[in-house]
Design a protein around this motif. Structure first.
Motif, short mmCIF file in Angstrom:
data_model
loop_
_atom_site.label_atom_id
_atom_site.label_comp_id
_atom_site.label_asym_id
_atom_site.label_seq_id
_atom_site.Cartn_x
_atom_site.Cartn_y
_atom_site.Cartn_z
N VAL A 146 0.86 -1.19 0.00
CA VAL A 146 0.00 0.00 0.00
C VAL A 146 0.89 1.23 0.00
CG1 VAL A 146 -1.77 1.33 1.20
CG2 VAL A 146 -1.83 -1.17 1.27
N VAL A 147 0.60 2.16 -0.90
CA VAL A 147 1.33 3.43 -1.00
C VAL A 147 0.31 4.57 -0.96
CG1 VAL A 147 2.83 4.87 -2.45
CG2 VAL A 147 3.19 2.40 -2.34
N ALA A 148 0.68 5.66 -0.28
CA ALA A 148 -0.13 6.89 -0.29
C ALA A 148 0.59 7.92 -1.16
CB ALA A 148 -0.34 7.42 1.12
N PRO A 149 0.42 7.84 -2.49
CA PRO A 149 1.22 8.69 -3.39
C PRO A 149 0.71 10.13 -3.46
CG PRO A 149 -0.27 7.32 -4.67
CD PRO A 149 -0.48 6.96 -3.22
N ASN A 150 1.64 11.05 -3.77
CA ASN A 150 1.20 12.40 -4.09
C ASN A 150 0.67 12.41 -5.52
OD1 ASN A 150 3.53 12.29 -5.64
ND2 ASN A 150 4.51 14.07 -4.72
N ALA A 151 0.19 13.57 -5.97
CA ALA A 151 -0.47 13.64 -7.28
C ALA A 151 0.47 13.23 -8.42
CB ALA A 151 -0.99 15.05 -7.52
N VAL A 152 1.75 13.64 -8.33
CA VAL A 152 2.70 13.31 -9.40
C VAL A 152 2.90 11.81 -9.49
CG1 VAL A 152 5.07 13.63 -10.21
CG2 VAL A 152 3.85 15.54 -9.14
N LEU A 153 3.13 11.17 -8.33
CA LEU A 153 3.35 9.73 -8.33
C LEU A 153 2.09 8.97 -8.72
CD1 LEU A 153 5.14 7.31 -7.76
CD2 LEU A 153 4.51 7.47 -5.34
N MET A 154 0.94 9.42 -8.26
CA MET A 154 -0.32 8.75 -8.61
C MET A 154 -0.51 8.72 -10.12
SD MET A 154 -3.09 7.26 -7.31
CE MET A 154 -3.62 7.89 -5.70
N THR A 155 -0.27 9.86 -10.76
CA THR A 155 -0.42 9.93 -12.22
C THR A 155 0.56 8.98 -12.92
OG1 THR A 155 -1.15 12.23 -12.12
CG2 THR A 155 -0.30 11.45 -14.22
N THR A 156 1.80 8.96 -12.46
CA THR A 156 2.81 8.10 -13.06
C THR A 156 2.45 6.62 -12.92
OG1 THR A 156 4.54 9.74 -12.61
CG2 THR A 156 5.26 7.48 -13.05
N LEU A 157 2.04 6.23 -11.73
CA LEU A 157 1.70 4.83 -11.49
C LEU A 157 0.48 4.39 -12.30
CD1 LEU A 157 2.22 4.73 -7.62
CD2 LEU A 157 3.71 3.70 -9.36
N LYS A 158 -0.52 5.26 -12.40
CA LYS A 158 -1.71 4.93 -13.18
C LYS A 158 -1.36 4.75 -14.66
CE LYS A 158 -5.74 6.74 -10.72
NZ LYS A 158 -6.88 7.70 -10.80
#
Length: 224
Positions: A146-158
């Motif tokens: 489980v990761v709580a990503p910031n917006a930049v990381l969330m976009t990259t992972l998606k």
């Protein structure tokens, strides 16, 4: 006997030729004076140069206050892709009962560490929580992260999940929950994105997307 008679002085009468000479001299004097006046006027004008247009412009420019160039603002740096620390522990994600309900042969894996190049290892680099449960018979692992990503990381992972996996709408209702699944090298990988978390499950026990649904639903319920 003495002569007492008075003789008149000899007086020279001006002739017409004398008057003409006098007028000529006066004319010459007037002409010379006029020429001298013109020469003096020319010298006076030459002594006072008229400012040129460029000189006037320079004078006007120097009279204005100097304008100081404003420093250019520094570009705003792009936020770094990162994740916030996870407050939960492994037992908060899946209890022993949750794992037993999935398969009675699974239990804790005390010596667990994320598999190299797997999703859990990626999660660990972003302050993620990684957990492992082991099949007590075969030693097969179920890895959860489980990761709580910031917006930049969330976009990259998606974007990465969308490129490498197939979308699975049964994991949740998009866009609240976006689910993905792929099978790589005999290991099934399920991913779920919520507004706050990136959740992954990886195990050889997952042959198709539906195999991960029950565990994913329990984890999402615990995360709230």
């Amino acid at each position: 006997m003495t002569d007492t008679r008075v003789y008149p002085l000899s007086v020279r009468t001006a002739t017409s030729s004398d008057g003409a000479a006098t007028r000529r001299r006066a004319g010459l004097m007037l002409a010379g004076g006029a020429l001298l006046a013109l020469l003096l006027a020319g010298c006076s004008a030459a002594d006072e140069p008229t400012p040129t247009q460029s000189a006037a412009a320079t004078s006007g420019a120097s009279a204005d206050p100097t304008t100081r160039a404003e420093p250019s603002s520094s570009p705003t740096p792009t936020p770094e892709a990162t994740g916030s620390p996870i407050a939960q522990i492994c037992g908060d994600l899946l209890t022993l009962q949750d794992v037993y309900d999935f398969n009675p042969n699974y239990g804790t894996a005390p010596d667990y560490s994320p598999t190299a190049d797997g999703l859990a290892e990626t999660a660990a680099t972003y302050n993620g929580l990684t957990c492992g449960w082991s099949n007590q018979t075969s030693g097969e692992l179920i890895e959860v992260s489980v990761v709580a990503p910031n917006a930049v990381l969330m976009t990259t992972l998606k974007q990465q999940a969308d490129a490498d996996s197939q979308a699975v709408p049964t994991y949740g209702t998009p866009p609240t929950v976006d689910g993905f699944f792929t099978n790589s090298g005999g290991v099934g990988q399920a991913q779920v994105f919520t507004g706050t978390y990136w959740v992954t499950l990886s195990t050889p026990a997952f042959g198709e997307p539906g195999d991960a649904e029950s565990l994913l639903s329990v984890i999402l319920a615990h995360l709230g």
